[in-house]
Design an enzyme around this catalytic site. Structure first.
Site, mmCIF file in Angstrom:
data_model
loop_
_atom_site.group_PDB
_atom_site.id
_atom_site.type_symbol
_atom_site.label_atom_id
_atom_site.label_comp_id
_atom_site.label_asym_id
_atom_site.label_seq_id
_atom_site.Cartn_x
_atom_site.Cartn_y
_atom_site.Cartn_z
ATOM 1 N N ASN A 169 16.824 38.617 -40.920
ATOM 2 C CA ASN A 169 17.020 39.591 -39.836
ATOM 3 C C ASN A 169 17.136 38.771 -38.556
ATOM 4 O O ASN A 169 16.139 38.292 -38.030
ATOM 5 C CB ASN A 169 15.812 40.539 -39.781
ATOM 6 C CG ASN A 169 15.879 41.474 -38.587
ATOM 7 O OD1 ASN A 169 16.910 41.566 -37.907
ATOM 8 N ND2 ASN A 169 14.781 42.159 -38.315
ATOM 9 N N TRP A 170 18.361 38.610 -38.104
ATOM 10 C CA TRP A 170 18.578 37.762 -36.915
ATOM 11 C C TRP A 170 18.138 38.416 -35.618
ATOM 12 O O TRP A 170 18.044 37.766 -34.589
ATOM 13 C CB TRP A 170 20.072 37.401 -36.804
ATOM 14 C CG TRP A 170 20.505 36.329 -37.740
ATOM 15 C CD1 TRP A 170 19.739 35.621 -38.624
ATOM 16 C CD2 TRP A 170 21.846 35.815 -37.883
ATOM 17 N NE1 TRP A 170 20.504 34.715 -39.308
ATOM 18 C CE2 TRP A 170 21.809 34.825 -38.872
ATOM 19 C CE3 TRP A 170 23.068 36.121 -37.283
ATOM 20 C CZ2 TRP A 170 22.942 34.100 -39.259
ATOM 21 C CZ3 TRP A 170 24.195 35.420 -37.667
ATOM 22 C CH2 TRP A 170 24.135 34.416 -38.645
ATOM 23 N N LYS A 171 17.914 39.723 -35.651
ATOM 24 C CA LYS A 171 17.568 40.461 -34.420
ATOM 25 C C LYS A 171 18.638 40.178 -33.355
ATOM 26 O O LYS A 171 19.800 40.009 -33.707
ATOM 27 C CB LYS A 171 16.155 40.112 -33.966
ATOM 28 C CG LYS A 171 15.148 40.246 -35.120
ATOM 29 C CD LYS A 171 13.720 40.170 -34.714
ATOM 30 C CE LYS A 171 12.841 40.324 -35.950
ATOM 31 N NZ LYS A 171 11.427 40.346 -35.654
ATOM 32 N N HIS A 181 13.283 49.648 -38.501
ATOM 33 C CA HIS A 181 12.490 48.462 -38.161
ATOM 34 C C HIS A 181 11.477 48.826 -37.068
ATOM 35 O O HIS A 181 11.773 49.623 -36.179
ATOM 36 C CB HIS A 181 13.416 47.336 -37.672
ATOM 37 C CG HIS A 181 12.695 46.027 -37.554
ATOM 38 N ND1 HIS A 181 11.884 45.738 -36.486
ATOM 39 C CD2 HIS A 181 12.646 44.951 -38.379
ATOM 40 C CE1 HIS A 181 11.372 44.519 -36.658
ATOM 41 N NE2 HIS A 181 11.813 44.030 -37.801
ATOM 42 N N GLU A 238 6.466 45.706 -43.626
ATOM 43 C CA GLU A 238 6.306 44.740 -42.543
ATOM 44 C C GLU A 238 5.160 45.158 -41.626
ATOM 45 O O GLU A 238 5.350 45.977 -40.712
ATOM 46 C CB GLU A 238 7.587 44.662 -41.705
ATOM 47 C CG GLU A 238 8.805 44.203 -42.480
ATOM 48 C CD GLU A 238 9.851 43.599 -41.540
ATOM 49 O OE1 GLU A 238 10.226 42.448 -41.763
ATOM 50 O OE2 GLU A 238 10.259 44.266 -40.585
ATOM 51 N N GLY A 292 6.613 38.150 -36.050
ATOM 52 C CA GLY A 292 6.862 37.251 -34.929
ATOM 53 C C GLY A 292 5.607 36.660 -34.323
ATOM 54 O O GLY A 292 5.638 36.106 -33.228
ATOM 55 N N SER A 297 6.457 37.031 -40.326
ATOM 56 C CA SER A 297 6.142 35.598 -40.247
ATOM 57 C C SER A 297 6.300 34.855 -41.581
ATOM 58 O O SER A 297 5.586 33.885 -41.839
ATOM 59 C CB SER A 297 4.750 35.366 -39.665
ATOM 60 O OG SER A 297 4.695 35.841 -38.334
ATOM 61 N N GLY A 352 12.597 37.117 -40.119
ATOM 62 C CA GLY A 352 13.176 37.002 -38.784
ATOM 63 C C GLY A 352 13.347 35.545 -38.393
ATOM 64 O O GLY A 352 14.328 34.891 -38.757
ATOM 65 N N GLY A 353 12.364 35.028 -37.676
ATOM 66 C CA GLY A 353 12.441 33.683 -37.090
ATOM 67 C C GLY A 353 12.931 32.599 -38.046
ATOM 68 O O GLY A 353 13.818 31.807 -37.708
HETATM 69 P P1 PGA Z 1 9.505 37.447 -38.384
HETATM 70 O O1 PGA Z 1 10.282 38.851 -38.326
HETATM 71 O O2 PGA Z 1 9.826 36.815 -39.702
HETATM 72 O O3 PGA Z 1 10.064 36.665 -37.221
HETATM 73 O O4 PGA Z 1 8.047 37.744 -38.236
HETATM 74 C C1 PGA Z 1 10.371 39.674 -39.463
HETATM 75 C C2 PGA Z 1 11.066 40.968 -39.117
HETATM 76 O O5 PGA Z 1 10.805 41.517 -38.039
HETATM 77 O O6 PGA Z 1 11.880 41.487 -39.904
#
Ligand code: PGA
Length: 250
Positions: free
Chosen positions: A9-11, A94, A166, A172, A212, A233-234
């Site tokens: 998920n690149w956001k 999300h 999640e 994050g 995370s 995400g990250g």
């Molecule tokens: P994260 O994000 O891996 O950076 O914690 C996950 C998400 O929000 O889908």
């Protein structure tokens, strides 16, 4: 046997050039689609560019959409617009959209229905806040979110749904849920699907953990019986890290 999933998920990250660099870097380095669904969910503006270059092993997803087919919704994107870019998946509900953009259980449900009606596969997100975890209402929150998100969805529709658990406090923050805690919540969601649908439906639905996830934590998470993959995400932004996540997921 449920096929594992690794979804990035690149956001709101990456320019077009950065997105193209990523896709060239990962092509030919991901496990075959026979053994893993590798997905990148990218900002809408680069979706078509990514679909054109996705290759055999990668699939592309969007991060949100409107539920209406068309109309006076300035700035929004319809399900069919996504379909015509060639994307296969769309993240819905999300927690960042729930927190910052007024997404509710009701709009998530409308979007899940619209996605399925248009042949898109929704990745439906749920998860509790830190306060809800601490006051012991995690199961209540998950029950509400999942029951409402799947309201009026048939078992045929459900077969195209992926659920992502999640916990908001883990997104994050670098605070990944323990593998046991993540598995317990994913197991609870599976039992909800059994109650709402049937045992076979619960056995077949894929449930991801997100929050995370890193190249260090992915193997232990994936080893849990109720966790079928990650929504990341990250750690999905860097091509080497995404390749490692996908390889460790199988
Ligand atoms: P994260 O994000 O891996 O950076 O914690 C996950 C998400 O929000 O889908």
């Amino acid at each position: 046997m449920r096929k594992p999933v690794m979804a990035g998920n690149w956001k709101m990250n990456k320019t077009r050039d950065e997105a193209l660099q990523f896709i060239y870097a990962v092509s030919d380095k991901l496990p075959s689609n026979d053994v893993l669904d590798s997905i990148v969910c990218a900002p809408a503006i680069v979706l078509r560019d990514l679909v054109k270059r996705q290759g055999d092993s990668l699939r592309i997803g969007a991060q949100n959409m409107h539920y209406a087919a068309s109309g006076a919704y300035t700035g929004e994107i319809s399900p069919n617009m996504l379909v015509t870019t060639g994307v296969e998946y769309v993240i819905l509900g999300h927690s960042e959209r729930r927190a910052y953009f007024n997404e509710t259980d009701e709009t998530v449900n409308l979007k899940v229905k619209a996605a399925l009606d248009n042949g898109l596969k929704p990745i439906v997100c749920c998860g509790e806040s830190l306060e809800e975890r601490e006051n012991g209402t995690t199961h209540d929150v998950l029950t509400r979110q999942i029951t409402l998100a799947l309201k009026d969805i048939s078992s045929d529709g459900l077969a195209n749904v992926i659920i992502a658990y999640e916990p908001i406090w883990a997104i994050g923050t670098g605070k990944v849920a323990s593998a046991e805690m993540a598995d317990e919540a994913c197991g609870f969601i599976r039992s909800l699907v059994k109650d709402l649908y049937c045992e076979k439906c619960a056995d077949e639905i894929r449930i991801l953990y997100g929050g995370s996830v890193s190249t260090k934590s992915v193997e232990e998470l994936m080893a849990q019986p109720n966790i079928d993959g990650g929504l990341v995400g990250g750690a999905s932004l860097n091509s080497d890290s995404f390749i490692e996540l996908c390889n460790k997921a199988i």
